[in-house]
Write a protein that holds these residues in place. Structure first.
Motif, PDB file in Angstrom:
ATOM      1  N   ALA A  93      75.523 -46.552 -11.268  1.00  0.00           N
ATOM      2  CA  ALA A  93      74.604 -45.694 -12.016  1.00  0.00           C
ATOM      3  C   ALA A  93      73.849 -46.495 -13.070  1.00  0.00           C
ATOM      4  CB  ALA A  93      75.368 -44.559 -12.676  1.00  0.00           C
ATOM      5  N   ASN A  94      72.770 -45.893 -13.542  1.00  0.00           N
ATOM      6  CA  ASN A  94      71.971 -46.492 -14.609  1.00  0.00           C
ATOM      7  C   ASN A  94      72.093 -45.627 -15.856  1.00  0.00           C
ATOM      8  OD1 ASN A  94      70.189 -48.250 -15.868  1.00  0.00           O
ATOM      9  ND2 ASN A  94      68.452 -47.767 -14.537  1.00  0.00           N
ATOM     10  N   GLN A  95      71.547 -46.117 -16.973  1.00  0.00           N
ATOM     11  CA  GLN A  95      71.465 -45.291 -18.182  1.00  0.00           C
ATOM     12  C   GLN A  95      70.013 -45.091 -18.554  1.00  0.00           C
ATOM     13  OE1 GLN A  95      73.700 -46.494 -21.597  1.00  0.00           O
ATOM     14  NE2 GLN A  95      75.644 -46.419 -20.496  1.00  0.00           N
ATOM     15  N   HIS A  96      69.724 -43.879 -19.037  1.00  0.00           N
ATOM     16  CA  HIS A  96      68.350 -43.496 -19.345  1.00  0.00           C
ATOM     17  C   HIS A  96      68.302 -42.890 -20.737  1.00  0.00           C
ATOM     18  CE1 HIS A  96      64.348 -41.938 -18.739  1.00  0.00           C
ATOM     19  NE2 HIS A  96      64.754 -40.700 -18.918  1.00  0.00           N
ATOM     20  N   TYR A  97      67.344 -43.341 -21.556  1.00  0.00           N
ATOM     21  CA  TYR A  97      67.145 -42.745 -22.878  1.00  0.00           C
ATOM     22  C   TYR A  97      65.926 -41.845 -22.808  1.00  0.00           C
ATOM     23  CZ  TYR A  97      70.535 -45.923 -24.889  1.00  0.00           C
ATOM     24  OH  TYR A  97      71.685 -46.592 -25.178  1.00  0.00           O
ATOM     25  N   LEU A  98      66.103 -40.582 -23.164  1.00  0.00           N
ATOM     26  CA  LEU A  98      64.951 -39.682 -23.180  1.00  0.00           C
ATOM     27  C   LEU A  98      63.989 -40.132 -24.275  1.00  0.00           C
ATOM     28  CD1 LEU A  98      66.727 -36.236 -22.849  1.00  0.00           C
ATOM     29  CD2 LEU A  98      65.409 -37.434 -21.122  1.00  0.00           C
ATOM     30  N   SER A  99      62.699 -39.904 -24.013  1.00  0.00           N
ATOM     31  CA  SER A  99      61.713 -40.349 -24.992  1.00  0.00           C
ATOM     32  C   SER A  99      61.483 -39.289 -26.074  1.00  0.00           C
ATOM     33  CB  SER A  99      60.397 -40.668 -24.287  1.00  0.00           C
ATOM     34  OG  SER A  99      59.982 -39.551 -23.548  1.00  0.00           O
ATOM     35  N   ASN A 100      62.051 -38.099 -25.925  1.00  0.00           N
ATOM     36  CA  ASN A 100      61.863 -37.076 -26.960  1.00  0.00           C
ATOM     37  C   ASN A 100      63.175 -36.844 -27.717  1.00  0.00           C
ATOM     38  OD1 ASN A 100      63.512 -35.400 -25.425  1.00  0.00           O
ATOM     39  ND2 ASN A 100      61.777 -34.644 -24.247  1.00  0.00           N
ATOM     40  N   GLN A 101      63.213 -35.786 -28.508  1.00  0.00           N
ATOM     41  CA  GLN A 101      64.363 -35.579 -29.392  1.00  0.00           C
ATOM     42  C   GLN A 101      65.495 -34.774 -28.736  1.00  0.00           C
ATOM     43  OE1 GLN A 101      64.658 -36.883 -32.625  1.00  0.00           O
ATOM     44  NE2 GLN A 101      62.943 -38.052 -31.822  1.00  0.00           N
ATOM     45  N   ASP A 102      65.315 -34.416 -27.449  1.00  0.00           N
ATOM     46  CA  ASP A 102      66.343 -33.600 -26.805  1.00  0.00           C
ATOM     47  C   ASP A 102      67.703 -34.276 -26.871  1.00  0.00           C
ATOM     48  OD1 ASP A 102      64.497 -31.774 -26.209  1.00  0.00           O
ATOM     49  OD2 ASP A 102      64.357 -32.229 -24.060  1.00  0.00           O
ATOM     50  N   PHE A 103      68.693 -33.512 -27.145  1.00  0.00           N
ATOM     51  CA  PHE A 103      70.076 -34.003 -27.126  1.00  0.00           C
ATOM     52  C   PHE A 103      70.264 -35.263 -27.966  1.00  0.00           C
ATOM     53  CE2 PHE A 103      72.210 -31.016 -24.510  1.00  0.00           C
ATOM     54  CZ  PHE A 103      71.200 -30.439 -23.761  1.00  0.00           C
ATOM     55  N   PHE A 104      69.590 -35.299 -29.109  1.00  0.00           N
ATOM     56  CA  PHE A 104      69.855 -36.326 -30.123  1.00  0.00           C
ATOM     57  C   PHE A 104      69.688 -37.748 -29.602  1.00  0.00           C
ATOM     58  CE2 PHE A 104      72.636 -32.615 -30.487  1.00  0.00           C
ATOM     59  CZ  PHE A 104      72.110 -32.032 -31.614  1.00  0.00           C
ATOM     60  N   ASN A 105      68.783 -37.930 -28.622  1.00  0.00           N
ATOM     61  CA  ASN A 105      68.519 -39.267 -28.073  1.00  0.00           C
ATOM     62  C   ASN A 105      69.745 -39.935 -27.465  1.00  0.00           C
ATOM     63  OD1 ASN A 105      65.758 -39.354 -28.459  1.00  0.00           O
ATOM     64  ND2 ASN A 105      65.962 -40.090 -30.565  1.00  0.00           N
ATOM     65  N   GLN A 106      70.691 -39.142 -27.022  1.00  0.00           N
ATOM     66  CA  GLN A 106      71.854 -39.728 -26.339  1.00  0.00           C
ATOM     67  C   GLN A 106      71.428 -40.276 -24.979  1.00  0.00           C
ATOM     68  OE1 GLN A 106      75.444 -39.851 -27.198  1.00  0.00           O
ATOM     69  NE2 GLN A 106      74.193 -39.941 -29.039  1.00  0.00           N
ATOM     70  N   LEU A 120      79.197 -41.422  -8.474  1.00  0.00           N
ATOM     71  CA  LEU A 120      78.519 -42.306  -9.432  1.00  0.00           C
ATOM     72  C   LEU A 120      79.510 -43.169 -10.215  1.00  0.00           C
ATOM     73  CD1 LEU A 120      75.977 -40.772  -8.720  1.00  0.00           C
ATOM     74  CD2 LEU A 120      75.448 -40.618 -11.149  1.00  0.00           C
ATOM     75  N   LEU A 121      79.180 -44.447 -10.344  1.00  0.00           N
ATOM     76  CA  LEU A 121      79.999 -45.384 -11.101  1.00  0.00           C
ATOM     77  C   LEU A 121      79.244 -45.724 -12.383  1.00  0.00           C
ATOM     78  CD1 LEU A 121      80.875 -47.837  -8.158  1.00  0.00           C
ATOM     79  CD2 LEU A 121      81.995 -45.671  -8.761  1.00  0.00           C
ATOM     80  N   PRO A 122      79.635 -45.147 -13.516  1.00  0.00           N
ATOM     81  CA  PRO A 122      78.882 -45.374 -14.754  1.00  0.00           C
ATOM     82  C   PRO A 122      79.065 -46.797 -15.270  1.00  0.00           C
ATOM     83  CG  PRO A 122      80.833 -44.057 -15.198  1.00  0.00           C
ATOM     84  CD  PRO A 122      80.786 -44.258 -13.709  1.00  0.00           C
ATOM     85  N   ILE A 123      78.004 -47.341 -15.895  1.00  0.00           N
ATOM     86  CA  ILE A 123      78.076 -48.684 -16.482  1.00  0.00           C
ATOM     87  C   ILE A 123      79.253 -48.740 -17.453  1.00  0.00           C
ATOM     88  CG2 ILE A 123      76.901 -50.332 -18.014  1.00  0.00           C
ATOM     89  CD1 ILE A 123      74.229 -49.125 -16.989  1.00  0.00           C
ATOM     90  N   GLY A 124      80.080 -49.772 -17.315  1.00  0.00           N
ATOM     91  CA  GLY A 124      81.245 -49.910 -18.190  1.00  0.00           C
ATOM     92  C   GLY A 124      81.692 -51.347 -18.231  1.00  0.00           C
ATOM     93  N   SER A 125      82.887 -51.569 -18.756  1.00  0.00           N
ATOM     94  CA  SER A 125      83.419 -52.922 -18.854  1.00  0.00           C
ATOM     95  C   SER A 125      83.621 -53.514 -17.460  1.00  0.00           C
ATOM     96  CB  SER A 125      84.757 -52.882 -19.598  1.00  0.00           C
ATOM     97  OG  SER A 125      85.461 -54.082 -19.336  1.00  0.00           O
ATOM     98  N   PRO A 126      83.228 -54.784 -17.272  1.00  0.00           N
ATOM     99  CA  PRO A 126      83.460 -55.443 -15.981  1.00  0.00           C
ATOM    100  C   PRO A 126      84.935 -55.390 -15.562  1.00  0.00           C
ATOM    101  CG  PRO A 126      82.015 -56.781 -17.360  1.00  0.00           C
ATOM    102  CD  PRO A 126      82.488 -55.646 -18.217  1.00  0.00           C
ATOM    103  N   GLU A 127      85.831 -55.267 -16.536  1.00  0.00           N
ATOM    104  CA  GLU A 127      87.268 -55.204 -16.203  1.00  0.00           C
ATOM    105  C   GLU A 127      87.630 -53.949 -15.407  1.00  0.00           C
ATOM    106  OE1 GLU A 127      89.145 -55.543 -19.990  1.00  0.00           O
ATOM    107  OE2 GLU A 127      88.266 -57.538 -20.310  1.00  0.00           O
ATOM    108  N   LEU A 128      86.756 -52.946 -15.434  1.00  0.00           N
ATOM    109  CA  LEU A 128      87.033 -51.705 -14.691  1.00  0.00           C
ATOM    110  C   LEU A 128      86.636 -51.804 -13.221  1.00  0.00           C
ATOM    111  CD1 LEU A 128      85.633 -49.136 -17.298  1.00  0.00           C
ATOM    112  CD2 LEU A 128      88.033 -49.749 -16.920  1.00  0.00           C
TER     113      LEU A 128
END
Ligand code: MN
Length: 241
Positions: free
Chosen positions: A10-23, A45-53
């Protein structure tokens, strides 16, 4: 019949507006999820995490899918960032590098798309053009963005005795949304498709017991309208072992 579990990095995405506190949000492009569902697989989905996982994640899945996204960090192939490098994510690169190594170690097949194919090449010892302007023979438009992918853009020639030839034939058209490309190919990979300007458009493993398929285009964007692109998902989920 048990459905093969397909881990999608999986990837991570930052919303460009204020929704959900920019999480940031963890996500996969929907085309991968739909393509795998349609092929009879179970996307996970495999979320980005420590390579050790990575080892624990790879144990849970049957096959690994690496989608597109950011440019590959050039420090991974010992280059300084050049002016035309796009956005990178060293966290994602490090995690996916670990997933690739672990999948090969555990004998789990890999299907890599666009950036996924490029990262695969780098992880196995190859290098990239940080931007196609570094490639002397560059002639074909490889980044059709923002044109939508409804129609394939450029021609590719497919190696006759490769795993792609039965699906695509020896010549076909594909979409193209990349500005980076494979430069030196890793020794353990074989090129199996090229654009007219000889950019490597697909690779597979040189070793018969390692199942790796990489494509430079985006089957997830056209699998609903172009049957050969869904064939790729069907092949990966049902046959690639
Ligand atoms: Mn291309």
């Amino acid at each position: 019949m048990t459905k093969p579990i397909i881990g999608i990095a999986a990837n991570q995405h930052y919303l460009s507006n204020q929704d959900f506190f920019n999480q940031p949000f963890t996500y996969s492009p929907q085309g991968f999820v739909n393509g795998i569902h349609q092929a009879g697989g179970l996307p996970l989905l495999l979320p980005i995490g420590s390579p050790e996982l990575a080892a624990d994640y790879i144990e849970k899945i049957d096959k690994l899918l690496l989608p597109g996204g950011q440019d590959v960090s050039p420090c991974l192939y010992d280059q300084e960032p050049r002016p035309k490098l796009g956005v990178t994510s060293i966290e994602r690169d490090s995690f996916e590098t670990a997933l690739i190594k672990e999948a090969i170690k555990q004998g789990k097949p890999i299907f890599a798309v666009c950036r996924g194919m490029q990262l695969l090449n780098v992880t196995l010892g190859g290098t990239l053009y940080q931007d196609l302007s570094e490639y002397e023979k560059w002639q074909v438009k490889h980044d059709m963005y923002p044109t939508p992918p409804a129609f394939a853009l450029h021609t590719i020639s497919v190696k006759g005795d490769s795993s792609l030839a039965p699906l695509l034939g020896e010549k076909t058209q594909v979409n193209s949304y990349h500005h980076q490309a494979v430069n030196q190919l890793a020794e353990s990979l074989v090129p199996i498709a090229w654009s007219e300007d000889q950019v490597i458009e697909a690779v597979e493993s040189r070793e018969a017991n390692t199942r790796i398929l990489g494509v430079q285009w985006h089957p997830e964007l056209t699998h609903e309208t172009d049957p050969k692109e869904q064939d790729l998902f069907d092949f990966f989920v049902q046959e690639f072992e």
